[in-house]
Design a protein around this motif. Sequence first.
Motif, PDB file in Angstrom:
ATOM      1  N   GLN A  69       0.825  -1.208   0.000  1.00  0.00           N
ATOM      2  CA  GLN A  69       0.000   0.000   0.000  1.00  0.00           C
ATOM      3  C   GLN A  69       0.857   1.256   0.000  1.00  0.00           C
ATOM      4  OE1 GLN A  69      -3.622   0.215  -0.122  1.00  0.00           O
ATOM      5  NE2 GLN A  69      -2.781   2.188  -0.761  1.00  0.00           N
ATOM      6  N   GLU A  70       1.947   1.225   0.756  1.00  0.00           N
ATOM      7  CA  GLU A  70       2.853   2.374   0.801  1.00  0.00           C
ATOM      8  C   GLU A  70       3.473   2.634  -0.560  1.00  0.00           C
ATOM      9  OE1 GLU A  70       5.528   1.207   3.864  1.00  0.00           O
ATOM     10  OE2 GLU A  70       4.148   1.732   5.506  1.00  0.00           O
ATOM     11  N   TYR A  73       0.784   4.035  -3.021  1.00  0.00           N
ATOM     12  CA  TYR A  73       0.404   5.423  -2.763  1.00  0.00           C
ATOM     13  C   TYR A  73       1.217   6.388  -3.627  1.00  0.00           C
ATOM     14  CZ  TYR A  73      -0.455   9.804  -0.278  1.00  0.00           C
ATOM     15  OH  TYR A  73      -0.791  11.094   0.035  1.00  0.00           O
ATOM     16  N   GLN A  76       0.133   6.109  -7.264  1.00  0.00           N
ATOM     17  CA  GLN A  76      -1.151   6.781  -7.477  1.00  0.00           C
ATOM     18  C   GLN A  76      -0.963   8.286  -7.635  1.00  0.00           C
ATOM     19  OE1 GLN A  76      -3.010   5.130  -3.928  1.00  0.00           O
ATOM     20  NE2 GLN A  76      -4.617   4.205  -5.182  1.00  0.00           N
ATOM     21  N   LYS A  77      -0.059   8.848  -6.859  1.00  0.00           N
ATOM     22  CA  LYS A  77       0.206  10.282  -6.950  1.00  0.00           C
ATOM     23  C   LYS A  77       0.732  10.636  -8.338  1.00  0.00           C
ATOM     24  CE  LYS A  77      -0.918  12.104  -2.995  1.00  0.00           C
ATOM     25  NZ  LYS A  77      -1.973  13.163  -2.940  1.00  0.00           N
TER      26      LYS A  77
END
Length: 232
Positions: A69-70, A73, A76-77
């Motif tokens: 998930q990290e 993230y 995704q940015k």
Amino acid sequence: MNQENIKANQEKGQENSSLNVGEIVSNSEKFIEKNKKMITIIISVIVLGIAAYFLYQNFVVEPREKRAQEELYAAQKYFEQEDFEKALKGDGKHAGLVSIINEYGSTKVGSLANYYAGNIYLRQGEYNKAIEHLSAYKGEDKIISTQVKALIGDAYEELGQLDKAISNYKEAAKSENIMTTPFVLLKLGQVYEMQKNNSEALNCYKRIKTEFPNSTEYREIEKYISRLENLQ
């Protein structure tokens, strides 16, 4: 049959029933005694299996999901910024979508990474790659699942495989979401028109008119309907 005979038969039946129950209990006790070791082993295996499952979930799956998930993230940015190269390949500090998929493909995060990667490949004109990654999305989010079907439809449309495009658009249109369904129905109608199937195209446009009067697509749908009705 007199009352005494009836009573005698009832007592006999109760006696037989008691004997049967006693016999079952006795046999069960003998079975347990005879197979005590095997039963203990089976119970131990079940308990160990449950314990191993919880340990695996708490110390392997959850930390793995957290690390994934990290990494996602950051990707995704970059996706939101339309820096697709860094989103796919990373920035040297964070892994990109390709690495996330390779390392965490079996996790929920890996599934979501496939959605983003497929979206990017579609925008870059790599339609087969887009289909491959979008098809690998296995998440339960209804909105994303609808978008995935619509995007796969877009890829097939670009490849000229209109039947497959229609199949995916129809799946996407089943959601009846005011944010996505009118747009998908418009695209579906346009593909039907490419196939000269004006009656099905007209059905799609009329659905927008009757079912989604508050949608953006509704504002101009009358001209699509009028044009096809004038051709009939």
